[in-house]
Design a protein around this motif. Structure first.
Motif, PDB file in Angstrom:
ATOM      1  N   ARG A 383      33.057  82.973   7.180  1.00 57.43           N
ATOM      2  CA  ARG A 383      34.080  84.391   7.654  1.00 57.43           C
ATOM      3  C   ARG A 383      34.578  85.269   6.405  1.00 57.43           C
ATOM      4  O   ARG A 383      34.448  86.293   6.241  1.00 57.43           O
ATOM      5  CB  ARG A 383      35.169  83.743   8.212  1.00 57.43           C
ATOM      6  CG  ARG A 383      35.979  84.801   8.975  1.00 57.43           C
ATOM      7  CD  ARG A 383      37.031  84.130  10.040  1.00 57.43           C
ATOM      8  NE  ARG A 383      37.596  85.234  10.814  1.00 57.43           N
ATOM      9  CZ  ARG A 383      38.682  85.103  11.571  1.00 57.43           C
ATOM     10  NH1 ARG A 383      38.901  84.036  11.996  1.00 57.43           N
ATOM     11  NH2 ARG A 383      39.031  86.000  12.440  1.00 57.43           N
ATOM     12  N   THR A 384      34.915  84.373   5.189  1.00 57.74           N
ATOM     13  CA  THR A 384      35.023  85.189   4.018  1.00 57.74           C
ATOM     14  C   THR A 384      33.939  86.007   3.437  1.00 57.74           C
ATOM     15  O   THR A 384      34.052  87.013   3.185  1.00 57.74           O
ATOM     16  CB  THR A 384      35.371  84.038   2.888  1.00 57.74           C
ATOM     17  OG1 THR A 384      36.706  83.139   3.442  1.00 57.74           O
ATOM     18  CG2 THR A 384      35.731  84.666   1.608  1.00 57.74           C
ATOM     19  N   VAL A 387      33.644  89.106   5.481  1.00 52.52           N
ATOM     20  CA  VAL A 387      34.711  90.111   5.350  1.00 52.52           C
ATOM     21  C   VAL A 387      34.174  90.481   3.796  1.00 52.52           C
ATOM     22  O   VAL A 387      34.315  91.935   3.852  1.00 52.52           O
ATOM     23  CB  VAL A 387      36.047  89.226   4.999  1.00 52.52           C
ATOM     24  CG1 VAL A 387      36.914  90.198   4.185  1.00 52.52           C
ATOM     25  CG2 VAL A 387      36.488  88.812   6.310  1.00 52.52           C
ATOM     26  N   ALA A 435      35.717  89.910  10.928  1.00 56.81           N
ATOM     27  CA  ALA A 435      36.721  90.562   9.931  1.00 56.81           C
ATOM     28  C   ALA A 435      37.762  91.431  10.516  1.00 56.81           C
ATOM     29  O   ALA A 435      38.650  92.068   9.614  1.00 56.81           O
ATOM     30  CB  ALA A 435      35.751  91.660   9.255  1.00 56.81           C
TER      31      ALA A 435
ATOM     32  N   THR B  53      38.523  81.669   5.188  1.00 53.27           N
ATOM     33  CA  THR B  53      39.602  82.863   5.715  1.00 53.27           C
ATOM     34  C   THR B  53      39.839  82.284   7.201  1.00 53.27           C
ATOM     35  O   THR B  53      38.856  81.828   8.143  1.00 53.27           O
ATOM     36  CB  THR B  53      38.577  83.945   6.091  1.00 53.27           C
ATOM     37  OG1 THR B  53      38.464  84.438   4.694  1.00 53.27           O
ATOM     38  CG2 THR B  53      39.572  85.039   6.752  1.00 53.27           C
ATOM     39  N   PRO B  56      42.153  87.318  10.129  1.00 53.12           N
ATOM     40  CA  PRO B  56      41.640  88.409   9.505  1.00 53.12           C
ATOM     41  C   PRO B  56      42.773  89.434   8.742  1.00 53.12           C
ATOM     42  O   PRO B  56      42.527  90.060   7.865  1.00 53.12           O
ATOM     43  CB  PRO B  56      41.262  89.457  10.608  1.00 53.12           C
ATOM     44  CG  PRO B  56      41.831  88.799  11.776  1.00 53.12           C
ATOM     45  CD  PRO B  56      41.968  87.465  11.465  1.00 53.12           C
TER      46      PRO B  56
END
Lengths: 497, 99
Positions: A383-384, A387, A435, B53, B56
């Motif tokens: 996920r990072t 982004v 994101a 993460t 968001p």
């Protein structure tokens, strides 16, 4: 009248050419005529809709100042609570439940005088891409009743394409607003995460879920966006900042000087030829309108689908623990001798469908000790990376674009026994949710190979939702002048039954 | 190599409080194996140096003053209850014989 845009309906209402009661009745009649074929609705609130409409008419007659969409009808996805109205999220476990409170989206709709016609069908707890996972039957695509209307918000999108409602509410966790819009030739927008309150949205995956507008035109979506968006103290993830000026942006009809980034990884293998050709033609329209096209690369997007199918089920396994048969929903097997845990297990066996169970088990696995780092932990790292890919891409472009889905609408039943094939539908929409940025799908024509609608996705950075409306509005206007009539005029006439 | 056994799926179903028949377990075990094989790809790029993460937005705790605000009445809060008694949720036995 029912084929008009919501903006045109609002205009007719304000000029007193029609009353909201008349307009609402026209839509209720249309639902009665065609919904046995489309099955977009799980519940139609005839009495409630007409009384909301009458209230708006009375205010207008009294000369009160009304919101732009006051008196215009809307279809509400069944994942949103509306006080006193049956709300199931497409699940048997909530059969018969009538929420004791309004979601913030519903509160905002009511404050704007928008008339709620009823609740629309969806994949159970918004898990799916076809509405085939609804416990209450599949919705049919008005373009071809043998095909899926997309999902999870297939009912909302189909109600627009079948002219049962000019506006609808959807929710988008991995594409559930945009993919149904793409396959039904309608417009769907996932706002920036936190832009629209999640209070009263039955949670699937809390860090990804976002409610948004569904409509037949970009301007209509913008008008609805401004009606439902804004800070809400009842949602701790709600953004406390002004709503981007999306209505003004949708009316700009100008993209001169804007840089449009084509995401290299969201094309090629697996994308239908007709989808690709319509996408390329739409890009040319934007070039003609003065935009500059650049190619951007987001190399980690190829891992987005895998990460999504760990993160979303993990959050779902936790969120869906609330359906424990104790406080609301159905209860099974409470015969006086069975204990609470046993009743819980029996209720959840009967109340949840196959896909929901699959995802709860997957999520429970990904979060279990010993596997957490390898699965859920790794997915969070991906996920990072996603982004970061977006951040780099937005350094080169104002908005990013791709086809919304790899293919047009597929046949009902075609993928229902192959979860992985079904999951691939969302390959281009999922990165946006990961994101938390904005995404829109709008129709850019019919695929030459099968005559079905193709969706074009526009992505904008967080809280820059206005940019996607600006580009979408411009592209829509260019295509409309080329076609001479809206895309839905090509959809087959549904005979009243 | 199978990523997950039928017994593991049965254990997960118990943890998730979902009763499952033998045939459901058989089916799900083979599906889970395929799905886990596909999603395990995330490990290819999830290096030590990449921070996770979870969300968001940068999240901060949200506080409000401790004052009474309008909320559901007991009747409203209990309106969806499968069983109730004396303004309370009535639940099956939670301690004792039944497991």
């Amino acid at each position: 009248m029912i084929r008009n845009s919501a903006a045109a309906m609002a205009d007719a209402l304000s000029k007193k050419e029609i009353t909201s009661v008349e307009l609402t009745q026209l839509h209720l009649d249309r639902i009665d005529a065609v919904d046995s074929q489309v099955h977009a609705f799980l519940h139609v609130d005839r009495e409630g809709a007409l009384s909301q409409a009458a209230a708006v008419d009375a205010k207008r007659a009294a000369g009160e100042k009304l919101s732009p969409l006051a008196g215009v009808p809307l279809a509400l996805k069944d994942v949103m609570t509306q006080k006193g109205i049956p709300t199931t999220a497409g699940s048997k476990i909530l059969e018969g439940w009538r929420p004791p409170y309004d979601s913030t989206v519903v509160t905002n709709l009511k404050a704007n005088g928008i008339v709620i016609l009823g609740k629309t069908n969806m994949d159970e707890f918004a898990m799916g891409s076809s509405t085939e996972n609804s416990a209450y039957g599949t919705t049919h695509n008005p373009w071809d009743l043998d095909r899926i209307p997309g999902g999870s918000g297939g009912g909302s999108a189909a109600s627009l394409a079948a002219f049962q409602a000019p506006l609808a509410i959807g929710t988008d966790t991995g594409g559930s607003i945009r993919q149904p819009a793409a396959v039904t030739g309608t417009v769907g927008v996932k706002p920036t995460y936190g832009g629209v309150s999640r209070y009263g949205l039955i949670a699937f995956s809390s860090s990804l879920d976002q409610a948004g507008p569904c409509a037949r035109t970009v301007l209509d979506a913008a008008l609805l966006h401004e009606a439902i968006a804004g800070y809400d103290k009842k949602d701790s993830t709600s953004i406390n900042a002004p709503v981007p000026a999306v209505v003004a942006a949708a009316k700009k009809l100008d993209v001169k000087g804007l840089k449009i980034g084509v995401v290299k990884e969201l094309s090629g293998d697996g994308y239908q030829a007709g989808v690709k050709s319509r996408f390329d033609e739409a890009l040319q329209e934007l070039v003609s309108a003065g935009a500059e096209i650049v190619e951007v690369s987001c190399p980690n997007f190829e891992y987005a689908l895998a990460a999504y199918y760990l993160i979303a089920p993990s959050e779902a396994s936790s969120n869906l623990a609330r359906f424990d048969s104790m406080r609301y929903g159905i209860r099974v097997g409470d015969d006086g001798s069975a204990g609470a845990e046993e009743v819980m297990r029996m209720t959840r066996e009967v109340g949840f469908g196959k896909e929901v169970k699959r995802r709860i088990i997957l999520g429970t696995y990904a979060l279990s000790s010993g596997y957490y780092d390898a699965y859920y932990g790794s997915a969070q790292k991906v996920r990072t990376l996603i982004v970061q890919d977006f951040a780099k891409a937005f350094a080169h472009a104002d908005v990013l674009v791709s086809p919304t889905c790899p293919t047009t609408a597929f046949k009902i039943g075609e993928k229902s026994n192959d979860p992985l094939a079904m999951y691939l539908n969302d390959i281009a929409t999922i990165p946006v949710n990961m994101a938390g940025i904005g995404g829109m799908s709008l129709p850019v024509g019919l695929s030459p190979d099968d005559g079905l609608p193709v969706g074009f996705q526009i992505m904008s950075a967080a809280m820059k939702d206005d940019l996607m409306y600006q580009v979408g509005g411009t592209l829509e206007a260019a295509l409309l002048s080329k076609w001479g009539a809206p895309i839905l005029t090509n959809a087959p006439e549904l005979a009243a039954k | 190599m199978t990523a997950i056994s039928r017994d593991e799926v049965a254990h997960l179903a118990r943890l998730a409080r979902i009763e499952m028949t033998d045939s459901e377990l058989d089916h799900l075990a083979s599906e889970m194996d395929v799905i886990l094989g596909a999603v395990a790809r995330v490990q290819e790029v999830a290096g030590q140096d990449v921070p996770p993460t979870s969300h968001p937005l940068a999240l901060a705790n949200v506080f409000r003053d401790d004052v009474v605000i309008p909320s559901l009445t007991p009747e409203e809060a209990l309106s969806g209850a499968p069983a109730k008694a004396d303004q309370r949720f009535k639940v099956p036995q939670i301690l004792g014989d039944a497991e």
